[in-house]
Design a protein around this motif. Sequence first.
Motif, mmCIF file in Angstrom:
data_model
loop_
_atom_site.group_PDB
_atom_site.id
_atom_site.type_symbol
_atom_site.label_atom_id
_atom_site.label_comp_id
_atom_site.label_asym_id
_atom_site.label_seq_id
_atom_site.Cartn_x
_atom_site.Cartn_y
_atom_site.Cartn_z
ATOM 1 N N ARG A 149 14.816 155.410 52.953
ATOM 2 C CA ARG A 149 15.381 154.308 52.188
ATOM 3 C C ARG A 149 14.607 154.103 50.900
ATOM 4 N N THR A 150 15.220 153.326 50.020
ATOM 5 C CA THR A 150 14.651 153.057 48.713
ATOM 6 C C THR A 150 14.057 151.659 48.670
ATOM 7 N N VAL A 151 12.912 151.531 48.034
ATOM 8 C CA VAL A 151 12.350 150.222 47.712
ATOM 9 C C VAL A 151 12.290 150.127 46.198
ATOM 10 N N LEU A 172 11.524 149.744 39.171
ATOM 11 C CA LEU A 172 11.306 151.164 39.494
ATOM 12 C C LEU A 172 11.710 151.426 40.948
ATOM 13 N N LYS A 173 12.390 152.543 41.170
ATOM 14 C CA LYS A 173 12.875 152.875 42.512
ATOM 15 C C LYS A 173 11.978 153.924 43.165
ATOM 16 N N ILE A 174 11.587 153.628 44.402
ATOM 17 C CA ILE A 174 10.724 154.508 45.195
ATOM 18 C C ILE A 174 11.471 154.838 46.487
ATOM 19 N N TYR A 175 11.544 156.115 46.814
ATOM 20 C CA TYR A 175 12.226 156.534 48.037
ATOM 21 C C TYR A 175 11.234 157.249 48.949
ATOM 22 N N GLY A 176 11.247 156.895 50.236
ATOM 23 C CA GLY A 176 10.319 157.503 51.185
ATOM 24 C C GLY A 176 11.031 158.235 52.308
ATOM 25 N N SER A 177 10.507 159.419 52.685
ATOM 26 C CA SER A 177 11.114 160.209 53.759
ATOM 27 C C SER A 177 10.041 161.036 54.464
ATOM 28 N N PRO A 178 10.001 161.026 55.797
ATOM 29 C CA PRO A 178 8.897 161.641 56.542
ATOM 30 C C PRO A 178 9.129 163.064 57.049
ATOM 31 N N TRP A 179 10.307 163.640 56.857
ATOM 32 C CA TRP A 179 10.691 164.870 57.553
ATOM 33 C C TRP A 179 9.901 166.081 57.078
ATOM 34 N N HIS A 180 9.763 167.072 57.969
ATOM 35 C CA HIS A 180 8.926 168.241 57.686
ATOM 36 C C HIS A 180 9.346 169.390 58.594
ATOM 37 N N PRO A 181 8.920 170.624 58.291
ATOM 38 C CA PRO A 181 9.316 171.783 59.101
ATOM 39 C C PRO A 181 8.266 172.280 60.087
ATOM 40 N N MET A 182 7.386 171.386 60.539
ATOM 41 C CA MET A 182 6.313 171.791 61.447
ATOM 42 C C MET A 182 6.704 171.435 62.880
ATOM 43 N N GLN A 183 7.117 172.430 63.637
ATOM 44 C CA GLN A 183 7.686 172.218 64.964
ATOM 45 C C GLN A 183 6.666 171.629 65.938
ATOM 46 N N GLY A 184 7.165 170.756 66.825
ATOM 47 C CA GLY A 184 6.322 170.183 67.865
ATOM 48 C C GLY A 184 5.776 168.807 67.547
ATOM 49 N N ALA A 196 19.152 171.826 58.349
ATOM 50 C CA ALA A 196 18.713 170.609 59.045
ATOM 51 C C ALA A 196 17.859 169.725 58.137
ATOM 52 N N LEU A 197 16.915 170.330 57.423
ATOM 53 C CA LEU A 197 16.115 169.537 56.491
ATOM 54 C C LEU A 197 16.937 169.105 55.283
ATOM 55 N N LEU A 198 17.813 169.972 54.808
ATOM 56 C CA LEU A 198 18.635 169.628 53.657
ATOM 57 C C LEU A 198 19.481 168.392 53.932
ATOM 58 N N GLN A 199 19.963 168.239 55.162
ATOM 59 C CA GLN A 199 20.730 167.039 55.508
ATOM 60 C C GLN A 199 19.916 165.778 55.275
ATOM 61 N N LYS A 200 18.622 165.846 55.547
ATOM 62 C CA LYS A 200 17.753 164.683 55.302
ATOM 63 C C LYS A 200 17.542 164.473 53.801
ATOM 64 N N TRP A 201 17.308 165.564 53.071
ATOM 65 C CA TRP A 201 17.071 165.418 51.623
ATOM 66 C C TRP A 201 18.340 164.973 50.891
ATOM 67 N N ASN A 202 19.503 165.255 51.455
ATOM 68 C CA ASN A 202 20.746 164.809 50.823
ATOM 69 C C ASN A 202 20.868 163.295 50.786
ATOM 70 N N ASN A 203 20.064 162.602 51.603
ATOM 71 C CA ASN A 203 20.078 161.136 51.605
ATOM 72 C C ASN A 203 19.315 160.545 50.428
ATOM 73 N N ILE A 204 18.530 161.369 49.737
ATOM 74 C CA ILE A 204 17.747 160.863 48.614
ATOM 75 C C ILE A 204 18.675 160.572 47.444
ATOM 76 N N LEU A 229 9.413 159.701 44.290
ATOM 77 C CA LEU A 229 9.796 160.201 45.604
ATOM 78 C C LEU A 229 8.531 160.373 46.430
ATOM 79 N N VAL A 230 8.555 159.876 47.664
ATOM 80 C CA VAL A 230 7.418 160.016 48.585
ATOM 81 C C VAL A 230 7.914 160.726 49.836
ATOM 82 N N THR A 231 7.363 161.899 50.111
ATOM 83 C CA THR A 231 7.646 162.611 51.355
ATOM 84 C C THR A 231 6.315 162.958 52.003
#
Length: 305
Positions: free
Chosen positions: A148-150, A155-167, A177-185, A192-194
Amino acid sequence: MFENGIIRADPMSHKPVELWKRYLKQGRVVEPVKTLRLNTPIYENKVRFVCISDTHEKMGQLLDSIPDGDVLIHAGDFTEGGDIGEVIKFNAEIGTLPHKYKFVVPGNHELGFEDGEIMSDQQVAGLNMLGVRKAYEMLNNCEYIVDRTVEVYGLKIYGSPWHPMQGYSFYRSRGSALLQKWNNIPSKVDVLVTHTPPLGHGDYNAWNKMDGILAGCAELLNTVEYRVKPKFHVFGHIHDRYGATTNGATTFINASSCDHKMNIAHPPIIFDIPLPYGHSKTPVETASVGSGSTASCSPSEEDSD
């Protein structure tokens, strides 16, 4: 890949080293950037951002070296394993800092934080005892942001925690799968904060060889460079690639505080963004709130810090 205004998953996403070599041949740019000195004065016509990440339950050791500013950003891995005691400790520590706004994005070490994630019996018992469903509900000295955006000072800041490190928590596989998350930005984001880095910027991992040495996400890089184009992209995750780079349009900041041995080794990184027209830092503005779009701390929430 970028076709007809749409980001598509690169077929080579699961081979980041080979893919990055191809991107470099195609003209992708990554250059080092000098960051501001921590004693740089704070100006009324600029918003001062202070960035940290990957404190791994050792935030207390960093407190004295965190400079004042308008906005504090923590890009994830503030605990070592999502333990309730670690969350309570971090919340108390970040509450001692003077920044008007404090935004926290979780990382892969925040085990149990992902909604829908199966938690251990010990975690469930502890949460039930405290009367909360998730450990992040105890973070009342900062604003916890996931997808989500704050908005502060215009100024707009967007935060997202997703990553490709399994487990780990917030894992999604490379590619679609990750692109679906980034499409929300949203496209209009200033910062941008990831937790994870984009491919090629602050992502070389020489220690545990995640995904063939380069740990960054190609879909995140393409989303940043072709669609979102933020002024700044803040992340962490790869501890020993602390520092800043640029592609000529966006400044990429790996704000990891710990080194690969989990010792606090790197100071915060700061940057300024000029205040947008019509906005002022005094008096404090009431930030806008929107469902799934923008949200931020209100003055009453700040007073509780």
